[in-house]
Design a protein around this motif. Structure first.
Motif, PDB file in Angstrom:
ATOM      1  N   MET A   1       0.850  -1.172   0.000  1.00  0.00           N
ATOM      2  CA  MET A   1       0.000   0.000   0.000  1.00  0.00           C
ATOM      3  C   MET A   1       0.904   1.247   0.000  1.00  0.00           C
ATOM      4  O   MET A   1       1.849   1.324   0.770  1.00  0.00           O
ATOM      5  CB  MET A   1      -0.882  -0.032   1.261  1.00  0.00           C
ATOM      6  N   GLN A   2       0.602   2.176  -0.856  1.00  0.00           N
ATOM      7  CA  GLN A   2       1.341   3.423  -0.933  1.00  0.00           C
ATOM      8  C   GLN A   2       0.727   4.463   0.017  1.00  0.00           C
ATOM      9  O   GLN A   2      -0.415   4.304   0.464  1.00  0.00           O
ATOM     10  CB  GLN A   2       1.328   3.954  -2.369  1.00  0.00           C
ATOM     11  N   THR A   3       1.467   5.505   0.309  1.00  0.00           N
ATOM     12  CA  THR A   3       0.995   6.530   1.236  1.00  0.00           C
ATOM     13  C   THR A   3      -0.320   7.136   0.765  1.00  0.00           C
ATOM     14  O   THR A   3      -1.252   7.323   1.555  1.00  0.00           O
ATOM     15  CB  THR A   3       2.055   7.640   1.408  1.00  0.00           C
ATOM     16  N   GLU A   4      -0.405   7.431  -0.509  1.00  0.00           N
ATOM     17  CA  GLU A   4      -1.628   8.036  -1.062  1.00  0.00           C
ATOM     18  C   GLU A   4      -2.838   7.135  -0.824  1.00  0.00           C
ATOM     19  O   GLU A   4      -3.914   7.601  -0.436  1.00  0.00           O
ATOM     20  CB  GLU A   4      -1.430   8.295  -2.562  1.00  0.00           C
ATOM     21  N   GLU A   5      -2.669   5.857  -1.041  1.00  0.00           N
ATOM     22  CA  GLU A   5      -3.763   4.906  -0.805  1.00  0.00           C
ATOM     23  C   GLU A   5      -4.120   4.850   0.679  1.00  0.00           C
ATOM     24  O   GLU A   5      -5.292   4.789   1.036  1.00  0.00           O
ATOM     25  CB  GLU A   5      -3.372   3.514  -1.299  1.00  0.00           C
ATOM     26  N   PHE A   6      -3.125   4.870   1.549  1.00  0.00           N
ATOM     27  CA  PHE A   6      -3.363   4.856   2.989  1.00  0.00           C
ATOM     28  C   PHE A   6      -4.217   6.068   3.374  1.00  0.00           C
ATOM     29  O   PHE A   6      -5.247   5.924   4.041  1.00  0.00           O
ATOM     30  CB  PHE A   6      -2.018   4.883   3.740  1.00  0.00           C
ATOM     31  N   ILE A   7      -3.816   7.256   2.935  1.00  0.00           N
ATOM     32  CA  ILE A   7      -4.548   8.487   3.258  1.00  0.00           C
ATOM     33  C   ILE A   7      -5.950   8.442   2.649  1.00  0.00           C
ATOM     34  O   ILE A   7      -6.931   8.826   3.297  1.00  0.00           O
ATOM     35  CB  ILE A   7      -3.790   9.737   2.772  1.00  0.00           C
ATOM     36  N   ASN A   8      -6.075   7.944   1.421  1.00  0.00           N
ATOM     37  CA  ASN A   8      -7.395   7.814   0.795  1.00  0.00           C
ATOM     38  C   ASN A   8      -8.311   6.912   1.623  1.00  0.00           C
ATOM     39  O   ASN A   8      -9.492   7.204   1.795  1.00  0.00           O
ATOM     40  CB  ASN A   8      -7.279   7.260  -0.625  1.00  0.00           C
ATOM     41  N   ARG A   9      -7.766   5.818   2.123  1.00  0.00           N
ATOM     42  CA  ARG A   9      -8.569   4.900   2.940  1.00  0.00           C
ATOM     43  C   ARG A   9      -8.995   5.564   4.244  1.00  0.00           C
ATOM     44  O   ARG A   9     -10.118   5.354   4.716  1.00  0.00           O
ATOM     45  CB  ARG A   9      -7.804   3.617   3.232  1.00  0.00           C
ATOM     46  N   VAL A  10      -8.118   6.357   4.831  1.00  0.00           N
ATOM     47  CA  VAL A  10      -8.480   7.087   6.050  1.00  0.00           C
ATOM     48  C   VAL A  10      -9.615   8.057   5.733  1.00  0.00           C
ATOM     49  O   VAL A  10     -10.596   8.137   6.474  1.00  0.00           O
ATOM     50  CB  VAL A  10      -7.248   7.822   6.647  1.00  0.00           C
ATOM     51  N   GLU A  11      -9.499   8.759   4.622  1.00  0.00           N
ATOM     52  CA  GLU A  11     -10.556   9.690   4.207  1.00  0.00           C
ATOM     53  C   GLU A  11     -11.884   8.967   3.989  1.00  0.00           C
ATOM     54  O   GLU A  11     -12.928   9.397   4.477  1.00  0.00           O
ATOM     55  CB  GLU A  11     -10.175  10.372   2.894  1.00  0.00           C
ATOM     56  N   GLN A  12     -11.843   7.875   3.254  1.00  0.00           N
ATOM     57  CA  GLN A  12     -13.055   7.136   2.930  1.00  0.00           C
ATOM     58  C   GLN A  12     -13.709   6.513   4.156  1.00  0.00           C
ATOM     59  O   GLN A  12     -14.902   6.257   4.159  1.00  0.00           O
ATOM     60  CB  GLN A  12     -12.752   6.059   1.891  1.00  0.00           C
ATOM     61  N   ALA A  13     -12.924   6.274   5.189  1.00  0.00           N
ATOM     62  CA  ALA A  13     -13.464   5.656   6.403  1.00  0.00           C
ATOM     63  C   ALA A  13     -14.092   6.678   7.346  1.00  0.00           C
ATOM     64  O   ALA A  13     -14.539   6.313   8.426  1.00  0.00           O
ATOM     65  CB  ALA A  13     -12.364   4.893   7.127  1.00  0.00           C
ATOM     66  N   GLY A  14     -14.119   7.936   6.935  1.00  0.00           N
ATOM     67  CA  GLY A  14     -14.856   8.896   7.748  1.00  0.00           C
ATOM     68  C   GLY A  14     -14.146  10.186   8.100  1.00  0.00           C
ATOM     69  O   GLY A  14     -14.724  11.041   8.759  1.00  0.00           O
ATOM     70  N   ILE A  15     -12.914  10.369   7.671  1.00  0.00           N
ATOM     71  CA  ILE A  15     -12.204  11.619   7.944  1.00  0.00           C
ATOM     72  C   ILE A  15     -12.174  12.395   6.627  1.00  0.00           C
ATOM     73  O   ILE A  15     -11.242  12.284   5.840  1.00  0.00           O
ATOM     74  CB  ILE A  15     -10.765  11.374   8.454  1.00  0.00           C
ATOM     75  N   SER A  16     -13.215  13.157   6.382  1.00  0.00           N
ATOM     76  CA  SER A  16     -13.414  13.766   5.064  1.00  0.00           C
ATOM     77  C   SER A  16     -12.456  14.913   4.764  1.00  0.00           C
ATOM     78  O   SER A  16     -12.282  15.268   3.603  1.00  0.00           O
ATOM     79  CB  SER A  16     -14.854  14.248   4.918  1.00  0.00           C
ATOM     80  N   ASP A  17     -11.819  15.480   5.757  1.00  0.00           N
ATOM     81  CA  ASP A  17     -10.864  16.558   5.538  1.00  0.00           C
ATOM     82  C   ASP A  17      -9.494  15.949   5.232  1.00  0.00           C
ATOM     83  O   ASP A  17      -8.890  15.275   6.075  1.00  0.00           O
ATOM     84  CB  ASP A  17     -10.797  17.445   6.786  1.00  0.00           C
ATOM     85  N   ARG A  18      -8.998  16.176   4.035  1.00  0.00           N
ATOM     86  CA  ARG A  18      -7.741  15.568   3.579  1.00  0.00           C
ATOM     87  C   ARG A  18      -6.553  15.952   4.478  1.00  0.00           C
ATOM     88  O   ARG A  18      -5.702  15.127   4.781  1.00  0.00           O
ATOM     89  CB  ARG A  18      -7.471  15.993   2.129  1.00  0.00           C
ATOM     90  N   THR A  19      -6.512  17.194   4.895  1.00  0.00           N
ATOM     91  CA  THR A  19      -5.423  17.658   5.760  1.00  0.00           C
ATOM     92  C   THR A  19      -5.455  16.938   7.093  1.00  0.00           C
ATOM     93  O   THR A  19      -4.419  16.480   7.592  1.00  0.00           O
ATOM     94  CB  THR A  19      -5.500  19.185   5.964  1.00  0.00           C
ATOM     95  N   VAL A  20      -6.637  16.797   7.673  1.00  0.00           N
ATOM     96  CA  VAL A  20      -6.766  16.088   8.953  1.00  0.00           C
ATOM     97  C   VAL A  20      -6.376  14.622   8.766  1.00  0.00           C
ATOM     98  O   VAL A  20      -5.636  14.066   9.582  1.00  0.00           O
ATOM     99  CB  VAL A  20      -8.198  16.218   9.523  1.00  0.00           C
TER     100      VAL A  20
END
Length: 128
Positions: A1-20
């Protein structure tokens, strides 16, 4: 898993603010490694994307050597909040999302190893 995918998964799981999502992801990994033995950090970083591995190594370098195996969960939230520039109350749910994403980013065996090495209160967070 790449960093971008990790952050995307965090976003999709409920943290809609990309910076957060980004800040809490890096801060959580770094804070976890404040409480892990160096060998465990080394093993964990081999399974993380390079940017998150750097956060893990940074956390390991910040260890004071004074750990007695006890860390209150509230203190862990404060550690993450400080690194993410958020309040400890606001970081709780994002940390849980990052932990669940982390669980999917490493092998089951590595996740189990990490949980066994962490203080009990933080281990409880990983088990939830």
């Amino acid at each position: 898993m790449q960093t971008e995918e990790f952050i995307n998964r965090v976003e999709q799981a409920g943290i809609s603010d990309r910076t957060v999502a980004t800040n809490v992801s890096f801060a959580t990994i770094e804070a976890l490694c404040l409480h892990l033995p160096q060998e465990e950090i080394r093993q964990m970083t081999s399974q993380l994307p390079s940017e998150l591995s750097q956060a893990a190594l940074k956390g390991g370098q910040q260890q004071t050597g004074e750990a007695d195996g006890k860390v209150e969960l509230e203190d862990f939230y404060t550690e993450v909040a400080t690194r993410a520039d958020m309040s400890a109350d606001d970081v709780r749910e994002p940390v849980r999302v990052v932990i669940n994403t982390f669980k999917k980013a490493v092998t089951t065996g590595e996740f189990v190893d990490v949980t066994f090495e962490l203080p009990a209160d933080i281990n409880t967070l990983l088990a939830s």
